[in-house]
Design a protein around this motif. Structure first.
Motif, PDB file in Angstrom:
ATOM      1  N   PRO A 159       0.798  -1.239   0.000  1.00  0.00           N
ATOM      2  CA  PRO A 159       0.000   0.000   0.000  1.00  0.00           C
ATOM      3  C   PRO A 159       0.827   1.285   0.000  1.00  0.00           C
ATOM      4  N   ALA A 160       2.137   1.220   0.327  1.00  0.00           N
ATOM      5  CA  ALA A 160       2.896   2.459   0.573  1.00  0.00           C
ATOM      6  C   ALA A 160       2.885   3.444  -0.607  1.00  0.00           C
ATOM      7  N   GLY A 328      -1.167 -17.028   7.121  1.00  0.00           N
ATOM      8  CA  GLY A 328      -1.061 -15.900   6.186  1.00  0.00           C
ATOM      9  C   GLY A 328      -1.646 -14.612   6.721  1.00  0.00           C
ATOM     10  N   LYS A 329      -1.811 -14.510   8.040  1.00  0.00           N
ATOM     11  CA  LYS A 329      -2.456 -13.306   8.588  1.00  0.00           C
ATOM     12  C   LYS A 329      -1.587 -12.049   8.415  1.00  0.00           C
ATOM     13  N   VAL A 330      -2.224 -10.997   7.937  1.00  0.00           N
ATOM     14  CA  VAL A 330      -1.582  -9.686   7.791  1.00  0.00           C
ATOM     15  C   VAL A 330      -2.624  -8.617   8.147  1.00  0.00           C
ATOM     16  N   THR A 331      -2.193  -7.575   8.829  1.00  0.00           N
ATOM     17  CA  THR A 331      -3.072  -6.429   9.121  1.00  0.00           C
ATOM     18  C   THR A 331      -2.301  -5.154   8.801  1.00  0.00           C
ATOM     19  N   CYS A 332      -2.808  -4.375   7.852  1.00  0.00           N
ATOM     20  CA  CYS A 332      -2.085  -3.144   7.479  1.00  0.00           C
ATOM     21  C   CYS A 332      -3.055  -1.974   7.382  1.00  0.00           C
ATOM     22  N   PHE A 333      -2.598  -0.823   7.829  1.00  0.00           N
ATOM     23  CA  PHE A 333      -3.378   0.398   7.600  1.00  0.00           C
ATOM     24  C   PHE A 333      -3.048   0.938   6.216  1.00  0.00           C
ATOM     25  N   LEU A 334      -3.998   1.664   5.653  1.00  0.00           N
ATOM     26  CA  LEU A 334      -3.752   2.312   4.353  1.00  0.00           C
ATOM     27  C   LEU A 334      -4.284   3.731   4.435  1.00  0.00           C
ATOM     28  N   GLU A 335      -3.365   4.687   4.425  1.00  0.00           N
ATOM     29  CA  GLU A 335      -3.763   6.103   4.481  1.00  0.00           C
ATOM     30  C   GLU A 335      -4.377   6.499   3.140  1.00  0.00           C
ATOM     31  N   THR A 336      -5.505   7.177   3.192  1.00  0.00           N
ATOM     32  CA  THR A 336      -6.131   7.617   1.951  1.00  0.00           C
ATOM     33  C   THR A 336      -6.171   9.149   1.851  1.00  0.00           C
ATOM     34  N   ALA A 341      -8.111   6.920   6.734  1.00  0.00           N
ATOM     35  CA  ALA A 341      -7.394   5.698   6.387  1.00  0.00           C
ATOM     36  C   ALA A 341      -8.373   4.543   6.441  1.00  0.00           C
ATOM     37  N   THR A 342      -7.925   3.401   5.902  1.00  0.00           N
ATOM     38  CA  THR A 342      -8.706   2.181   6.038  1.00  0.00           C
ATOM     39  C   THR A 342      -7.766   1.117   6.591  1.00  0.00           C
ATOM     40  N   PRO A 354     -11.823  -4.072   3.042  1.00  0.00           N
ATOM     41  CA  PRO A 354     -11.505  -2.826   3.761  1.00  0.00           C
ATOM     42  C   PRO A 354     -12.730  -1.972   4.021  1.00  0.00           C
ATOM     43  N   PRO A 355     -12.867  -1.452   5.253  1.00  0.00           N
ATOM     44  CA  PRO A 355     -13.975  -0.546   5.545  1.00  0.00           C
ATOM     45  C   PRO A 355     -13.768   0.803   4.855  1.00  0.00           C
ATOM     46  N   ARG A 356     -14.866   1.562   4.745  1.00  0.00           N
ATOM     47  CA  ARG A 356     -14.791   2.894   4.156  1.00  0.00           C
ATOM     48  C   ARG A 356     -13.750   3.723   4.922  1.00  0.00           C
ATOM     49  N   PRO A 357     -12.902   4.466   4.220  1.00  0.00           N
ATOM     50  CA  PRO A 357     -11.901   5.252   4.930  1.00  0.00           C
ATOM     51  C   PRO A 357     -12.537   6.182   5.958  1.00  0.00           C
TER      52      PRO A 357
END
Ligand SMILES: Cc1cc2nc3c(=O)[nH]c(=O)nc-3n(C[C@H](O)[C@H](O)[C@H](O)COP(=O)(O)OP(=O)(O)OC[C@H]3O[C@@H](n4cnc5c(N)ncnc54)[C@H](O)[C@@H]3O)c2cc1C
Length: 381
Positions: A159-160, A328-336, A341-342, A354-357
């Motif tokens: 996501p970066a 395979g678990k991964v948890t990442c934030f994604l700044e929008t 963010a989501t 992903p939930p709505r930002p």
């Protein structure tokens, strides 16, 4: 005789694994050594904030010793060869470390020369120096053509680059140069990035913010004089400023030891995280060939799986099946951007939804950045 455990690499995966082993193993049952070539632990997600003038570089690095439990030994040296047959890691300065168990956490390194011209002509936020140089370039950027994106696969933290595109849009608006800047986002695949559901969420937002998405752009060369990028698909993109994520390769020591695939990634069992060539050697984090995001979060969820197997072997029991399989678990934030963010939560079998930002996830990421030093590498969450 205490078991000899060597953890090669003191990044997210290495520091966490060593500390968890130390917490779980009774005193005297094992000697735990972390081998790292720098002795400094770097919080790489912070590069993004340095590049965009939101953080100071001092916040991103800590002496690795300060993060390790007292009974974990730290050796600052470079591993030059891993000898799986004889259970030894050879060091640059002198000698070798023999191990009963080895955990390889050597990460992924940007291949700055993987695309001709990339090093000379483009900026990046994938190293501290790169982020600081980019910050200077952005401070004086006065509009024009800004090209952002991915110069080659694979790369860590999918996501970066998308986060950067949204955040630089905000940054340029604040500096009042956005109205004279064209932002194009280059992706080598058919969408903004590898994770389909997240791409579906971010693409309309990019459109709304005037960030033009260019798909199937596999960067072949970058011409520093003309400031022009050419893709394998035959397109050209002129730019005033280009911010590109380089393709990544596995660590030199992995490649020099003949253990990796052609990219230098370690062939790793997706569930046990054992190396396919030795059940006494485990790999976690960016170093593996697993079909999952190269992210700190991946290493975070993998470390306890390896620890359970090593502890069980030392205690002479079968590993707990519930704790010794990585799913395979991964948890990442994604700044929008726009302080929203989501969050992406997924595993091998379940893609993220992903939930709505929202502002909440933006704050959650901000908090995570703040508490990182007290938590993840020390094994507290
Ligand atoms: C800009 C950016 C943003 C990111 N954002 C996020 C995010 O939001 N969330 C997330 O989860 N991840 C993020 N990541 C990815 C994350 O930082 C990495 O995936 C994570 O650090 C991988 O951990 P690791 O332990 O596998 O490797 P690393 O943390 O890279 O550590 C590798 C260690 O191995 C050592 N080493 C390598 N070779 C040798 C050798 N031969 N001898 C001795 N030591 C050696 C190095 O010195 C280093 O300390 C981001 C990365 C970047 C660049």
């Amino acid at each position: 005789m205490p078991a000899d455990i060597v953890v090669l690499g003191g990044g997210v995966g290495g520091a966490l694994t060593a500390n968890l082993l130390s917490k779980r193993l009774p005193s005297g049952s094992a000697r735990i050594r972390v081998l790292d070539e720098t002795g400094v632990h770097v919080y790489q997600p912070g590069f993004l904030y340095v590049a965009l003038d939101q953080a100071n570089a001092g916040w991103l690095s800590r002496d690795l010793r300060s993060l390790l439990r007292d009974d974990v030994e730290l050796l600052i040296d470079r591993a030059v060869r891993i000898d799986v047959e004889n259970g030894a890691v050879h060091l640059e300065r002198e000698g070798a470390l023999h191990y009963d168990f080895l955990v390889v956490t050597t990460g992924a390194q940007p291949d700055w020369d993987g695309v001709p011209g990339l090093r000379q002509a483009t900026h990046n936020f994938y190293s501290l120096i790169g982020a600081e140089r980019l910050r200077e370039a952005l401070r004086t950027f006065d509009g024009g053509s800004l090209v952002v994106g991915v110069a080659g696969m694979p790369y860590k933290c999918p996501p970066a680059p998308v986060e950067f595109a949204f955040m630089v849009d905000d940054y340029l608006r604040r500096r009042k140069v956005r109205d004279r800047t064209r932002i194009r986002f280059l992706s080598p695949i058919n969408r903004a990035f590898t994770i389909e559901s997240a791409s579906k969420l971010v693409q309309p937002l990019m459109e709304k913010r005037g960030i033009e998405l260019e798909t199937f752009v596999n960067v072949e060369t970058v011409d520093p004089d003309k400031r022009r990028l050419t893709s394998l698909e035959g397109e050209t993109f002129d730019f005033d400023l280009a911010v590109l994520v380089p393709p990544h390769v596995g660590a030199t020591v992995v490649r020099d030891s003949g253990l990796g695939d052609p990219g230098g990634w370690l062939p790793t069992d997706p569930a046990t995280l054992q190396l396919k060539s030795s059940d006494r050697v485990f790999a976690i984090g960016d170093a593996t060939d697993l079909p999952i995001s190269k992210s700190g979060s991946t290493a975070h969820f993998e470390a306890p799986v390896v620890v359970e197997q090593v502890v069980a072997a030392i205690e002479g029991r079968a590993p707990n099946p519930a704790k010794s399989r990585y799913r395979g678990k991964v948890t990442c934030f994604l700044e929008t951007g726009r302080r929203q963010a989501t969050i992406l939560v997924f595993d091998y079998d379940h893609p993220p939804k992903p939930p709505r930002p929202s502002f909440i996830w933006h704050v959650a990421k901000w908090l995570f950045n703040r508490v990182y030093w007290l938590t993840v590498p020390r094994g507290r969450i």
